[in-house]
Design a protein around this motif. Structure first.
Motif, mmCIF file in Angstrom:
data_model
loop_
_atom_site.group_PDB
_atom_site.id
_atom_site.type_symbol
_atom_site.label_atom_id
_atom_site.label_comp_id
_atom_site.label_asym_id
_atom_site.label_seq_id
_atom_site.Cartn_x
_atom_site.Cartn_y
_atom_site.Cartn_z
ATOM 1 N N THR A 37 0.839 -1.209 0.000
ATOM 2 C CA THR A 37 0.000 0.000 0.000
ATOM 3 C C THR A 37 0.869 1.253 0.000
ATOM 4 O O THR A 37 0.556 2.237 -0.674
ATOM 5 C CB THR A 37 -0.925 0.033 1.227
ATOM 6 N N VAL A 38 1.986 1.213 0.759
ATOM 7 C CA VAL A 38 2.871 2.377 0.809
ATOM 8 C C VAL A 38 3.512 2.601 -0.561
ATOM 9 O O VAL A 38 3.570 3.733 -1.058
ATOM 10 C CB VAL A 38 3.945 2.211 1.906
ATOM 11 N N ALA A 39 3.970 1.518 -1.190
ATOM 12 C CA ALA A 39 4.588 1.641 -2.516
ATOM 13 C C ALA A 39 3.596 2.257 -3.506
ATOM 14 O O ALA A 39 3.951 3.162 -4.276
ATOM 15 C CB ALA A 39 5.051 0.279 -3.014
ATOM 16 N N ASN A 40 2.349 1.812 -3.445
ATOM 17 C CA ASN A 40 1.331 2.369 -4.342
ATOM 18 C C ASN A 40 1.065 3.836 -4.049
ATOM 19 O O ASN A 40 0.898 4.644 -4.959
ATOM 20 C CB ASN A 40 0.022 1.571 -4.233
ATOM 21 N N ALA A 41 1.049 4.181 -2.763
ATOM 22 C CA ALA A 41 0.815 5.576 -2.386
ATOM 23 C C ALA A 41 1.941 6.464 -2.912
ATOM 24 O O ALA A 41 1.699 7.585 -3.367
ATOM 25 C CB ALA A 41 0.703 5.695 -0.867
ATOM 26 N N ILE A 42 3.166 5.963 -2.853
ATOM 27 C CA ILE A 42 4.300 6.743 -3.355
ATOM 28 C C ILE A 42 4.146 6.974 -4.860
ATOM 29 O O ILE A 42 4.336 8.083 -5.358
ATOM 30 C CB ILE A 42 5.637 6.035 -3.046
ATOM 31 N N LEU A 43 3.764 5.928 -5.575
ATOM 32 C CA LEU A 43 3.615 6.046 -7.027
ATOM 33 C C LEU A 43 2.498 7.012 -7.411
ATOM 34 O O LEU A 43 2.468 7.515 -8.532
ATOM 35 C CB LEU A 43 3.348 4.665 -7.640
ATOM 36 N N ASN A 44 1.577 7.265 -6.461
ATOM 37 C CA ASN A 44 0.475 8.174 -6.754
ATOM 38 C C ASN A 44 0.693 9.594 -6.249
ATOM 39 O O ASN A 44 -0.196 10.436 -6.345
ATOM 40 C CB ASN A 44 -0.830 7.610 -6.170
ATOM 41 N N LEU A 45 1.886 9.874 -5.702
ATOM 42 C CA LEU A 45 2.180 11.231 -5.239
ATOM 43 C C LEU A 45 2.228 12.176 -6.429
ATOM 44 O O LEU A 45 2.564 11.776 -7.550
ATOM 45 C CB LEU A 45 3.532 11.262 -4.514
ATOM 46 N N SER A 46 1.917 13.449 -6.164
ATOM 47 C CA SER A 46 2.073 14.437 -7.232
ATOM 48 C C SER A 46 3.559 14.772 -7.369
ATOM 49 O O SER A 46 4.316 14.623 -6.428
ATOM 50 C CB SER A 46 1.280 15.697 -6.889
ATOM 51 N N GLY A 47 3.943 15.221 -8.557
ATOM 52 C CA GLY A 47 5.336 15.604 -8.771
ATOM 53 C C GLY A 47 6.159 14.557 -9.483
ATOM 54 O O GLY A 47 7.356 14.729 -9.683
ATOM 55 N N ILE A 48 5.538 13.436 -9.855
ATOM 56 C CA ILE A 48 6.269 12.370 -10.543
ATOM 57 C C ILE A 48 6.099 12.524 -12.058
ATOM 58 O O ILE A 48 4.992 12.436 -12.583
ATOM 59 C CB ILE A 48 5.783 10.983 -10.081
ATOM 60 N N ALA A 49 7.222 12.774 -12.744
ATOM 61 C CA ALA A 49 7.156 12.955 -14.196
ATOM 62 C C ALA A 49 7.218 11.619 -14.918
ATOM 63 O O ALA A 49 6.689 11.473 -16.013
ATOM 64 C CB ALA A 49 8.308 13.851 -14.661
ATOM 65 N N ASP A 50 7.878 10.634 -14.301
ATOM 66 C CA ASP A 50 7.996 9.325 -14.948
ATOM 67 C C ASP A 50 8.380 8.276 -13.909
ATOM 68 O O ASP A 50 9.082 8.578 -12.942
ATOM 69 C CB ASP A 50 9.071 9.379 -16.050
ATOM 70 N N VAL A 51 7.902 7.072 -14.098
ATOM 71 C CA VAL A 51 8.300 5.941 -13.263
ATOM 72 C C VAL A 51 9.268 5.094 -14.081
ATOM 73 O O VAL A 51 8.905 4.544 -15.110
ATOM 74 C CB VAL A 51 7.075 5.094 -12.849
ATOM 75 N N LYS A 52 10.503 5.020 -13.619
ATOM 76 C CA LYS A 52 11.506 4.249 -14.378
ATOM 77 C C LYS A 52 11.446 2.775 -14.011
ATOM 78 O O LYS A 52 11.802 1.916 -14.784
ATOM 79 C CB LYS A 52 12.908 4.799 -14.117
ATOM 80 N N GLY A 53 11.015 2.519 -12.779
ATOM 81 C CA GLY A 53 10.913 1.127 -12.357
ATOM 82 C C GLY A 53 10.253 1.083 -10.998
ATOM 83 O O GLY A 53 10.426 2.001 -10.201
ATOM 84 N N ALA A 54 9.488 0.043 -10.736
ATOM 85 C CA ALA A 54 8.835 -0.072 -9.441
ATOM 86 C C ALA A 54 8.737 -1.538 -9.062
ATOM 87 O O ALA A 54 8.000 -2.291 -9.699
ATOM 88 C CB ALA A 54 7.458 0.568 -9.479
ATOM 89 N N GLY A 55 9.512 -1.950 -8.067
ATOM 90 C CA GLY A 55 9.473 -3.345 -7.643
ATOM 91 C C GLY A 55 9.087 -3.441 -6.189
ATOM 92 O O GLY A 55 8.544 -2.499 -5.608
ATOM 93 N N ASP A 56 9.377 -4.597 -5.578
ATOM 94 C CA ASP A 56 9.001 -4.837 -4.197
ATOM 95 C C ASP A 56 9.726 -3.916 -3.226
ATOM 96 O O ASP A 56 9.160 -3.452 -2.250
ATOM 97 C CB ASP A 56 9.319 -6.291 -3.819
ATOM 98 N N SER A 57 11.008 -3.686 -3.494
ATOM 99 C CA SER A 57 11.801 -2.972 -2.500
ATOM 100 C C SER A 57 12.354 -1.669 -3.043
ATOM 101 O O SER A 57 12.941 -0.899 -2.313
ATOM 102 C CB SER A 57 12.971 -3.855 -2.064
ATOM 103 N N LYS A 58 12.179 -1.437 -4.316
ATOM 104 C CA LYS A 58 12.873 -0.315 -4.938
ATOM 105 C C LYS A 58 11.956 0.371 -5.942
ATOM 106 O O LYS A 58 11.345 -0.283 -6.784
ATOM 107 C CB LYS A 58 14.096 -0.875 -5.667
ATOM 108 N N ILE A 59 11.865 1.692 -5.837
ATOM 109 C CA ILE A 59 11.086 2.467 -6.792
ATOM 110 C C ILE A 59 12.005 3.523 -7.381
ATOM 111 O O ILE A 59 12.716 4.219 -6.652
ATOM 112 C CB ILE A 59 9.882 3.150 -6.112
ATOM 113 N N SER A 60 12.017 3.620 -8.694
ATOM 114 C CA SER A 60 12.900 4.546 -9.376
ATOM 115 C C SER A 60 12.058 5.538 -10.177
ATOM 116 O O SER A 60 11.263 5.137 -11.022
ATOM 117 C CB SER A 60 13.820 3.733 -10.291
ATOM 118 N N LEU A 61 12.237 6.839 -9.889
ATOM 119 C CA LEU A 61 11.330 7.856 -10.426
ATOM 120 C C LEU A 61 12.073 9.037 -11.011
ATOM 121 O O LEU A 61 13.255 9.250 -10.737
ATOM 122 C CB LEU A 61 10.462 8.411 -9.283
#
Length: 646
Positions: free
Chosen positions: A229-253
DNA sequence: GCCGTTTTCGGCCCGACTGTTTTCAGTCG
């Protein structure tokens, strides 16, 4: 890596040494990149990268290391690189194969490396099979659907390249500390506010307070149950121009300025700085900018290890990990694990057997070390100091009682003398130095001798009133004097004699940059010899992200200042706290400290907001191991007055 | 390219993630 242009520098005429340490480090980095694009052995490439990093963090004089042959004894420099560097430094010639690499690699390939997800292998493949040799020709090939059918590629890769080309136009390799921290802190705050997050901490070079920041690292402690749920919440934050990768332990933005709740502004910029950083377009450039960010999600008991690991630096981590190995321990981002228990287990599975650590200090304690502040983690002697209990008690913003280099409306400042003084008092300072520009600097409305002396009389009146009222605050009266031909100051001696102090600064950059190191250094030595000179202002002349400084041997300058100080004449070196400058760098700070040359942390404020730039100066000073007593800023007004008697 | 060696070759940090594959290569940090 600094030094935007991808070319071999020309030898300086005054050599040997024909190249500076920084130039050599840059060239090694370039060669590594070019070798990668040629498809060279990855370990060969790594050797060049290692050597580049080694020289980049070197505190010894490269010319001397080469002259003495010591260079060959450095770990990471072998016969090949040792001879290549010796030839470059002593003869001013780069090795032929390095020259060939530069000549034979289309510059467009280097530009393509900036596209997220594109590396040397795929660039080479596309160059070989499609003749793609620039971002423009890549875009054309992708639009013509030539990429997707290639083996190992596909429709998604092709689309990502097109997206990446769009982002590339907004990308800047590194951001100044102030800008990077604004992004980082905004992002960190948003993550920390998410339900289920125990703690979110900005790590990486931002936490180490480097003067520029490449990308942001945020370490997030979260229970495994809340992970998704936290990972999903991070991906939905404003200010993200692109998601380069999103896995279990690592999110690259990739973040852009919509991360900020209010609209993005850059504030006052000194006119002679503005030109160097992009002129009138500068604000637009920053407003449309992006920055890369990595987020790591880990369970709370692992978080201290992850935080330490991603704070770095890499060199510090290697030094600490080696210490762990010597004690039969394996240190990584998941834990500190006895080798006997870890065995063949890897990653998180091995970490089940980790020693416990409630925070980073506990990790250091397990290794017999005192807690090392993030700013010092550069493998510049901090591990030894942590072992022997000789880490410095670093300066903090609360130690600052005043600063010497500030402007008012008398020259190019935006605020009156009264407003500047009032603001300084409200910041909790006990004194403030006023140093407006001298007449020669017309662009900054340099004040005449008459106006300057009038300002002095006003200051005396205020000081008398405050003294009478028992107010613990005073003004010091100085000038920021341009350094004129022959190392002269910009006012006659009888005018200078009326002042408390003089900040002598280089401004005529065209002239200074056109001269060689020897001549520039001589000029500075002369101006230091002038009895009125107290502080050498923004000594490197560099503007971060704008222009390199002029050629100068600041080590010689510092040594000259040290001699004066030993004979009782106060000569201090400025750490210009404006985030556009931030010189001295931490290496020079450490050197000044070692020689006993006081550091003057000066915001070079042109507005009341500019005074708070002192915070960036303090961050940089901490990186340079500076303690309160190493500065003029922590002195009381009364003590500074004594030091300023000439 | 460097290093270390029971010294002249074999290993060099490695785990996460993606997009391509159908077991893996490339990229990233």
């Amino acid at each position: 890596m600094a030094g935007g242009s991808f070319a071999l520098p020309k030898p300086r005429p005054s050599g040997p040494p024909y190249f500076s340490r920084n130039q050599v480090a840059n060239v090694l980095h370039q060669v590594a990149v070019l070798l990668e694009l040629q498809g060279a052995n990855v370990f060969r490439v790594r050797s060049y990268q290692n050597a580049s990093r080694l020289l980049g963090s070197l505190s010894e004089d490269l010319g001397e290391l080469v002259a003495s042959g010591e260079i060959f004894n450095m770990k990471g420099i072998g016969k090949g690189l040792g001879s290549a560097l010796t030839q470059a430094i002593t003869e001013g010639r780069w090795p032929d194969d390095w020259i060939d690499l530069h000549t034979n690699t289309p510059p467009g390939l280097i530009e393509m490396l900036g596209i997220p997800g594109l590396g040397p292998k795929r660039i080479k493949l596309m160059a070989d099979e499609l003749g793609v040799d620039s971002v423009a020709s890549l875009k054309e090939a992708a639009l013509n659907n030539q990429i997707a059918p290639m083996k190992g590629f596909g429709a998604k890769s092709q689309q990502r390249m097109l997206d990446g080309i769009e982002l590339l136009s907004r990308f800047r390799a590194r951001r100044r500390l102030d800008i990077g921290l604004r992004y980082g802190e905004a992002f960190q705050r948003k993550i920390a506010a998410i339900d289920g997050v125990h703690r979110a901490t900005l790590a990486g070079s931002a936490r180490r307070r480097k003067d520029t920041i490449g990308d942001l690292d945020v370490v997030v402690a979260v229970d495994e149950a809340d992970h998704e749920t936290v990972a999903n919440a991070i991906l939905n934050l404003s200010g993200i121009a692109d998601v380069k990768g999103a896995g279990d332990s690592k999110i690259s933005l990739i973040l852009d300025t919509t991360i900020f709740d209010e609209s993005f502004t850059v504030g006052h910029i000194d006119p002679n700085v503005l030109d160097a950083i992009g002129g009138d377009d500068y604000e637009q450039l920053e407003a449309g900018g992006t920055i890369d960010a990595q987020v790591r999600l880990v369970p709370p008991h692992v978080e201290p290890f992850t935080l330490a690991y991603f704070t770095g630096s890499k060199e510090h981590n290697i030094a600490v990990r080696q210490r762990a190995i010597d004690r039969g321990l394996r240190l990584n981002e998941f834990g500190l694990i006895p080798e006997t228990k870890a065995g063949d287990l890897k990653g998180m599975e091995a970490a089940v057997h980790s020693l416990g650590a409630a925070d980073e200090a506990a990790i250091y304690a397990h290794l017999g070390l005192a807690y090392v502040p993030p700013e010092l983690r550069e493998d510049m002697g901090e591990v030894l100091a942590a072992e022997t209990g000789s880490l410095p008690s670093l300066i903090e913003t609360s130690h600052i009682k005043g600063s010497l280099h500030n402007h008012t409306t008398l020259s190019d400042g935006e605020a009156s003398l009264e407003l500047m003084a009032d603001t300084a008092r409200k910041m909790g300072w006990n004194w403030l130095g006023i140093a407006d520009h001298s007449p020669t600097l017309k662009i900054a409305n340099g004040a005449s001798a008459e106006d300057l002396l009038e300002q002095g009389r006003t200051i005396q009146q205020y000081n008398a009133e405050w003294a009478e009222q028992g107010v613990d605050f005073r003004l010091f009266h100085g000038v920021e004097s341009d350094i004129l031909e022959g190392g002269k100051l910009d006012h006659p001696d009888d005018v200078l004699a009326e002042l408390d102090y003089v900040v002598a600064s280089v401004h005529a950059m065209t002239k200074w940059r056109g001269r060689d190191e020897h001549d520039n250094t001589e000029e500075l030595l002369k101006v230091i010899d002038h009895p009125a000179t107290t502080v050498l202002g923004h000594p490197t002349g560099r503007i971060l992200q704008g222009r390199e400084g002029y050629e100068v041997d600041l080590y010689a300058v510092l040594e000259h200042m040290a001699e004066h100080n030993e004979e009782g004449r106060l000569k201090a070196i400025e750490l210009n706290a404006s985030p556009y400058r931030l010189d001295l760098d931490w290496r020079l700070c450490k050197h000044a400290k070692g020689l006993g040359v006081p550091v003057a942390i000066n915001p070079d404020a042109h507005s009341i907001r500019g005074l708070s730039d002192i915070a960036y100066g303090v961050m940089t000073a901490r990186k340079g191991w500076i303690e309160p007593n190493d500065t003029l800023n922590a002195l009381s007004g009364a003590d500074l007055a004594k030091r300023l008697v000439r």
